[in-house]
Design a protein around this motif. Structure first.
Motif, PDB file in Angstrom:
ATOM      1  N   SER A 847       0.810  -1.227   0.000  1.00  0.00           N
ATOM      2  CA  SER A 847       0.000   0.000   0.000  1.00  0.00           C
ATOM      3  C   SER A 847       0.839   1.271   0.000  1.00  0.00           C
ATOM      4  N   THR A 848       2.064   1.191  -0.528  1.00  0.00           N
ATOM      5  CA  THR A 848       2.925   2.366  -0.668  1.00  0.00           C
ATOM      6  C   THR A 848       3.175   2.597  -2.152  1.00  0.00           C
ATOM      7  N   ARG A 849       3.070   3.830  -2.575  1.00  0.00           N
ATOM      8  CA  ARG A 849       3.238   4.154  -3.992  1.00  0.00           C
ATOM      9  C   ARG A 849       4.619   3.742  -4.489  1.00  0.00           C
ATOM     10  N   ALA A 850       4.669   3.093  -5.659  1.00  0.00           N
ATOM     11  CA  ALA A 850       5.957   2.828  -6.304  1.00  0.00           C
ATOM     12  C   ALA A 850       6.508   4.140  -6.860  1.00  0.00           C
ATOM     13  N   VAL A 851       7.812   4.231  -6.973  1.00  0.00           N
ATOM     14  CA  VAL A 851       8.459   5.452  -7.473  1.00  0.00           C
ATOM     15  C   VAL A 851       9.375   5.082  -8.621  1.00  0.00           C
ATOM     16  N   PHE A 852       9.206   5.779  -9.741  1.00  0.00           N
ATOM     17  CA  PHE A 852      10.086   5.529 -10.886  1.00  0.00           C
ATOM     18  C   PHE A 852      11.356   6.362 -10.748  1.00  0.00           C
ATOM     19  N   ARG A 853      12.499   5.685 -10.907  1.00  0.00           N
ATOM     20  CA  ARG A 853      13.790   6.374 -10.814  1.00  0.00           C
ATOM     21  C   ARG A 853      14.381   6.513 -12.217  1.00  0.00           C
ATOM     22  N   PRO A 854      14.290   7.709 -12.819  1.00  0.00           N
ATOM     23  CA  PRO A 854      14.815   7.872 -14.184  1.00  0.00           C
ATOM     24  C   PRO A 854      16.302   7.618 -14.281  1.00  0.00           C
ATOM     25  N   GLN A 855      17.035   7.910 -13.192  1.00  0.00           N
ATOM     26  CA  GLN A 855      18.482   7.716 -13.240  1.00  0.00           C
ATOM     27  C   GLN A 855      18.851   6.245 -13.239  1.00  0.00           C
ATOM     28  N   VAL A 861       9.749  -0.207  -5.140  1.00  0.00           N
ATOM     29  CA  VAL A 861       8.476  -0.667  -4.595  1.00  0.00           C
ATOM     30  C   VAL A 861       8.721  -1.252  -3.208  1.00  0.00           C
ATOM     31  N   ARG A 862       7.781  -1.058  -2.308  1.00  0.00           N
ATOM     32  CA  ARG A 862       7.918  -1.533  -0.927  1.00  0.00           C
ATOM     33  C   ARG A 862       7.821  -3.053  -0.894  1.00  0.00           C
ATOM     34  N   SER A 863       8.678  -3.664  -0.090  1.00  0.00           N
ATOM     35  CA  SER A 863       8.585  -5.116   0.076  1.00  0.00           C
ATOM     36  C   SER A 863       7.340  -5.449   0.881  1.00  0.00           C
ATOM     37  N   GLY A 864       6.937  -6.696   0.830  1.00  0.00           N
ATOM     38  CA  GLY A 864       5.696  -7.081   1.486  1.00  0.00           C
ATOM     39  C   GLY A 864       5.826  -7.351   2.966  1.00  0.00           C
ATOM     40  N   GLY A 865       7.075  -7.394   3.482  1.00  0.00           N
ATOM     41  CA  GLY A 865       7.258  -7.697   4.898  1.00  0.00           C
ATOM     42  C   GLY A 865       7.083  -6.485   5.784  1.00  0.00           C
ATOM     43  N   GLN A 866       7.361  -6.680   7.078  1.00  0.00           N
ATOM     44  CA  GLN A 866       7.223  -5.574   8.028  1.00  0.00           C
ATOM     45  C   GLN A 866       8.407  -4.626   8.002  1.00  0.00           C
ATOM     46  N   ASP A 867       9.556  -5.113   7.546  1.00  0.00           N
ATOM     47  CA  ASP A 867      10.718  -4.232   7.476  1.00  0.00           C
ATOM     48  C   ASP A 867      10.480  -3.135   6.453  1.00  0.00           C
ATOM     49  N   PRO A 868      10.911  -1.917   6.751  1.00  0.00           N
ATOM     50  CA  PRO A 868      10.750  -0.825   5.772  1.00  0.00           C
ATOM     51  C   PRO A 868      11.781  -0.943   4.656  1.00  0.00           C
ATOM     52  N   GLU A 869      11.604  -1.928   3.798  1.00  0.00           N
ATOM     53  CA  GLU A 869      12.571  -2.218   2.741  1.00  0.00           C
ATOM     54  C   GLU A 869      12.006  -1.817   1.384  1.00  0.00           C
TER      55      GLU A 869
END
Length: 910
Positions: A847-855, A861-869
């Motif tokens: 439920s966190t927005r993916a972010v495109f990195r042009p560089q 994209v956020r991993s599905g676990g509890q760690d903020p990865e």
């Protein structure tokens, strides 16, 4: 029997030589009959015969059809045709509606379009503040804004352009304004006491507004700076790369930045001047120019291309045929570059060649790109390049003015010659950035082959790059000396070599590619579930021996997991993670409930500064962040990087942010007792507000066109606002688009949606718009924007999941959608072809927005676990393989290979 060609006679003119060469081209092709040429070229035999007749210049389209029918190179003939056409074009008529490469002047005010909102914004700032500073990159149109926009819009104004003696130039401009004085007397007054200017204006012209162009030229003239900044009303035009020097002056001023023109603004700049004199521009010409110039500082190039098209107009119509004959922006740029280069001396040509090459990069995909760099070059030559509109000076450095320069034949040839050096140089620049970011860790220095290649770059190196190579060389020398000493000791202690053998109980000796690939993928998936290493290496083996869509999917996922970016140390479990628009920073919640900024680069994250106690980030943009404290109050912060976090101001009471433009320039939100975004029945006491953050410590309220929308969205540059208003009686949502400047005006036709719209998202370039419906499942529709026209539906992305989609666009027509723990990416098409699903992964997104990195050309994209990865999800399989092989991260160890595959011969995956 067919009639023979009319003899040309002596080829003593360029036109006759051109016709003669066309005839010789036909002879080289076996001299087919004109009837046969007509069949190949899809032109009549008469037209083709006339093309080689030498009486008049054929059209470019006819010439290229003739050339292709003879199987010759059209590129060289295109260049030759344009050189000849330059001698045969009509002279420029006095009533041309475009100024060409020159800035607009006051006499051009009636044909100065596309900057109306910016003009209103500056005029409004003049009324509210004493000093207004307008920043703009070179070529952004600062002079045109002052002379054709502000000068006619203000009741009493004068333009001053400082030169070698700014005070004298100021006095000369004002001598005609003030009576009973002379320029020399005024100059003497201003030098004796700069406050004399303010006093004179107050006594004689209290409403006068000074418009100072190219103010950066006078930043060192303290008497001039003091005189103009004390005036009641002044607008200063400052080039963007001089912003820091201006700030050093410590003058309190409102700041406005000239952003590149949007697609709709470019369209108006093209069509409105022509309409003023009864001319029209074909839609295809508009589309081509908008595609080439939107969201770039390229108005001058557009004007030059339009002037050349005007020379070739059909009646009062600027046609596509005339535009293509002129060559468009690409020909304008190439011609300017070639003329400029030919006018340089031999020494300057060598320096210019190096400068151009420093401003391009060749990334791993091999596609040449412009790059912005800080250069230590001769200021005189750099100034000439800026004047020729070949490079642009921005706040971040120097860059080529337009992508069309990359197709300038001379530069394209240099790039091909130096392609390997450019790749090496790009790697060196990245290495230096990493070295600096790691506090100059010696382990980040170059050594071995990379160091040797860097030394071979020679003139490519700047002073900073040469210093890095020198430091690396000294460290390599010390390491080599120490290594020789260690080897000598070992040889004395160990008389023989060390030999080891690997054993395996199963003794497998044969396995088909399909079986081997399947086994490798199974092993990879098992390791992925356990979050153990080597999953990506097994996936690469599976893909290498048995390529398939499934193998590619596993490889992408395994690479993302293996490259996961962890926030280790203080973050709590299941922490909130808000990533900046380009993926260079993230705000992550610590154990104490307060968000901290983290820097992200090269697959790693490092901690930076924390926000105030128990402040949580609501929105994160470039250079801006919105936080909410434990009382629900929202606050505005400046964020330069992870360690540069500065509190700016509190937002109004009961204000709730709905959207913050990615560039941090505009803020939209609601004020009310209980703000819940997206409710079909909003609280009647709520109302929406829109703010300009040009002066972030004092957000300026802008007119809000809709009092209480259900949802809003701001474009990348904050200059367009989309509002969605729900009508419960009709069951429809009306989406309207608004152009934001000093005022807010309609930016195109409204859209009516027969559903409740929960979210709207712009793509970075403004070409696409995502609209999320709730029914109650989440449905995302992606619309292609049409300049001043109704958007066209291009994709409908359905799901069985409930509402709550978070949408992100890449810069190459891909759209990523996160719903709960499902992450998917689709390729969009500007046609009726349905969108192609490229990725569908369950267990990632959270439920966190993916972010495109042009560089990096990937999605975070956020991993599905509890760690903020965060997982860097790269869709380019070739890029993944190349990166793994370059970092020596592709090869399984001998023991792992034998353990999994027995004595099956090792597969070379690189």
């Amino acid at each position: 029997m067919p009639r023979g060609e009319r003899p040309l006679g002596p080829e003593d003119t360029a036109l006759l030589r051109f016709a003669g060469d066309l005839r010789r081209l036909r002879d080289q092709a076996g001299k087919p009959s004109y009837r046969e040429l007509a069949r190949r070229a899809n032109y009549s035999p008469t037209a083709l015969s006339d093309a080689a007749g030498g009486r008049k210049l054929p059209s470019l389209a006819l010439t290229l059809a003739f050339v292709r029918a003879c199987e010759a190179d059209p590129a060289s003939w295109t260049r030759r045709w344009r050189e000849l056409a330059a001698e045969h074009t009509q002279p420029l008529h006095p009533n041309t509606p475009y100024p060409g490469g020159a800035p607009f002047t006051e006499t051009d005010a009636k044909r100065f379009f596309g900057r109306e909102c910016l003009v209103e914004q500056v005029v409004e700032s003049v009324r509210a503040k004493t000093v207004t500073v307008v920043f703009g990159a070179s070529g952004s149109g600062r002079t045109s804004l002052l002379r054709a926009g502000l000068l006619p819009a203000l009741d009493d104004a004068v333009v001053v352009t400082p030169g070698q003696d700014p005070v004298r130039d100021l006095a000369a401009a004002l001598a005609e304004i003030f009576e009973n004085t002379t320029a020399s007397r005024l100059a003497q007054e201003f030098r004796e006491d700069p406050d004399h200017l303010r006093l004179r204006i107050r006594q004689h012209r209290p409403g006068l507004v000074l418009l100072v162009d190219d103010f950066e030229r006078a930043l060192d003239a303290d008497d001039f700076v003091a005189a103009v900044t004390r005036c009641p009303h002044v607008v200063l035009s400052v080039r963007a790369d001089e912003r820091r020097r201006w700030h050093d002056k410590g003058v309190d001023a409102a700041e406005i930045t000239i952003e590149p023109m949007s697609a709709d603004q470019v369209r108006r700049a093209i069509t409105e001047p022509a309409a003023k004199i009864g001319a029209t521009v074909e839609t295809a010409v508009i589309a081509r120019l908008v595609a080439d110039a939107a969201n770039q500082h390229a108005l001058s190039l557009v004007q030059q291309a339009l002037v050349e098209t005007w020379r070739r107009k059909r009646g009062m119509t600027l046609s596509l045929a005339g535009f293509e004959e002129s060559g468009g922006i690409e020909h304008v740029v190439a011609q300017s570059a070639e003329t400029f280069f030919a006018g340089l001396g031999e020494a300057d040509q060598r320096v210019a060649r190096q400068l151009f090459l420093r401003l391009v990069s060749v990334p791993r995909n091999g596609i040449v790109q412009r790059r912005n760099r800080l250069l230590d070059v001769d200021a005189r030559l750099l100034g000439l390049l800026v004047k020729a509109r070949l490079v642009t000076l921005t706040e971040d450095g120097v860059e080529l003015t337009h992508d069309a320069l990359l197709r300038w034949p001379r530069l394209a040839g240099w790039i091909d010659e130096e392609r390997e050096n450019l790749r090496t140089h790009q790697q060196l620049v990245t290495a230096i950035e990493l070295w600096e970011a790691s506090d100059r860790d010696p382990l980040a220095l170059y050594r071995g082959v990379r160091l040797r290649k860097a030394k071979e770059l020679g003139e490519f190196l700047t002073v900073q790059e040469r210093r890095f190579v020198d430091i690396s060389t000294r460290r390599e020398t010390r390491r080599s000396t120490a290594l020789i000493a260690v080897v000598a000791v070992l040889l004395a202690l160990v008389p023989g070599g060390v030999v080891y053998a690997l054993a395996n109980e199963r003794k497998l000796t044969e396995m088909s590619d399909r079986a081997l690939g399947g086994k490798a993928l199974s092993q990879s998936e098992a390791l992925l579930e356990q979050r153990r290493p080597y999953a990506d290496k097994y996936a690469l083996v599976g893909y290498a021996v048995s390529p398939s869509a499934e193998a590619e999917k596993v490889l992408r996922l395994a690479n993302a997991v293996a490259s996961g970016i962890l926030f280790t140390g203080t973050p709590k479990d299941d922490a909130d993670v808000v990533v900046s628009p380009r993926g260079e920073m993230a705000a992550v919640t610590d154990q104490d409930g307060t968000d901290r900024m983290w820097g992200i680069d090269d697959g790693k994250a490092w901690p930076g500064k924390k926000f105030a106690d128990r402040h949580r980030v609501v929105k994160l943009a470039e250079r801006r962040a919105i936080t909410r404290d434990f009382n629900g109050q929202e606050h505005l912060w400046a964020v330069g990087d992870a360690n540069d976090v500065t509190y700016l101001t509190a937002l109004p009471g009961r204000f709730r942010t709905l959207d913050l433009s990615p560039d941090g320039s505009r803020l939209a939100g609601k004020v009310g007792a209980s703000v819940e975004v997206g409710l079909p029945t909003p609280d009647e006491s709520e109302y929406a507000e829109l703010y300009d953050l040009s002066d972030p410590r004092h957000p300026r309220k802008l007119p809000m066109p809709v009092s209480n929308p259900g949802t809003v969205a701001l474009s990348q540059d904050g200059r367009e606002l989309a509002t969605g208003v729900w009508n419960s009686a009709t069951g429809t949502t009306t989406i309207e688009f608004w152009s934001i400047g000093g005022t807010v005006e309609s930016a195109g036709p409204a859209m009516s949606q027969h559903a409740y719209v929960r979210g709207i998202t712009y793509s970075g370039d403004g070409r696409w718009l995502a609209v999320e419906h709730s029914s109650p499942e989440s449905v995302v529709e992606v619309w292609q924007r049409v300049p001043s026209g109704t958007p066209v539906l291009r994709a409908r992305l359905d799901t069985a999941l409930r509402a709550g989609a978070r949408v992100t666009f890449s810069d190459d027509g891909r759209v990523a959608v996160v719903r709960d723990n499902v992450f998917e990416v689709h390729q969009l098409h500007a046609s009726d072809r349905p969108a192609d699903r490229l990725v569908y992964v369950v267990g990632h997104g959270n439920s966190t927005r993916a972010v495109f990195r042009p560089q990096n050309r990937d999605f975070l994209v956020r991993s599905g676990g509890q760690d903020p990865e965060l997982l860097p999800y790269d869709l380019d399989t070739d890029s993944i393989i190349k990166r793994m092989c370059e970092k020596d991260g592709a090869r399984l160890t001998d023991s792992e290979w034998v353990k999994s595959f027995g004595e099956v011969p090792r597969v070379n995956v690189c």
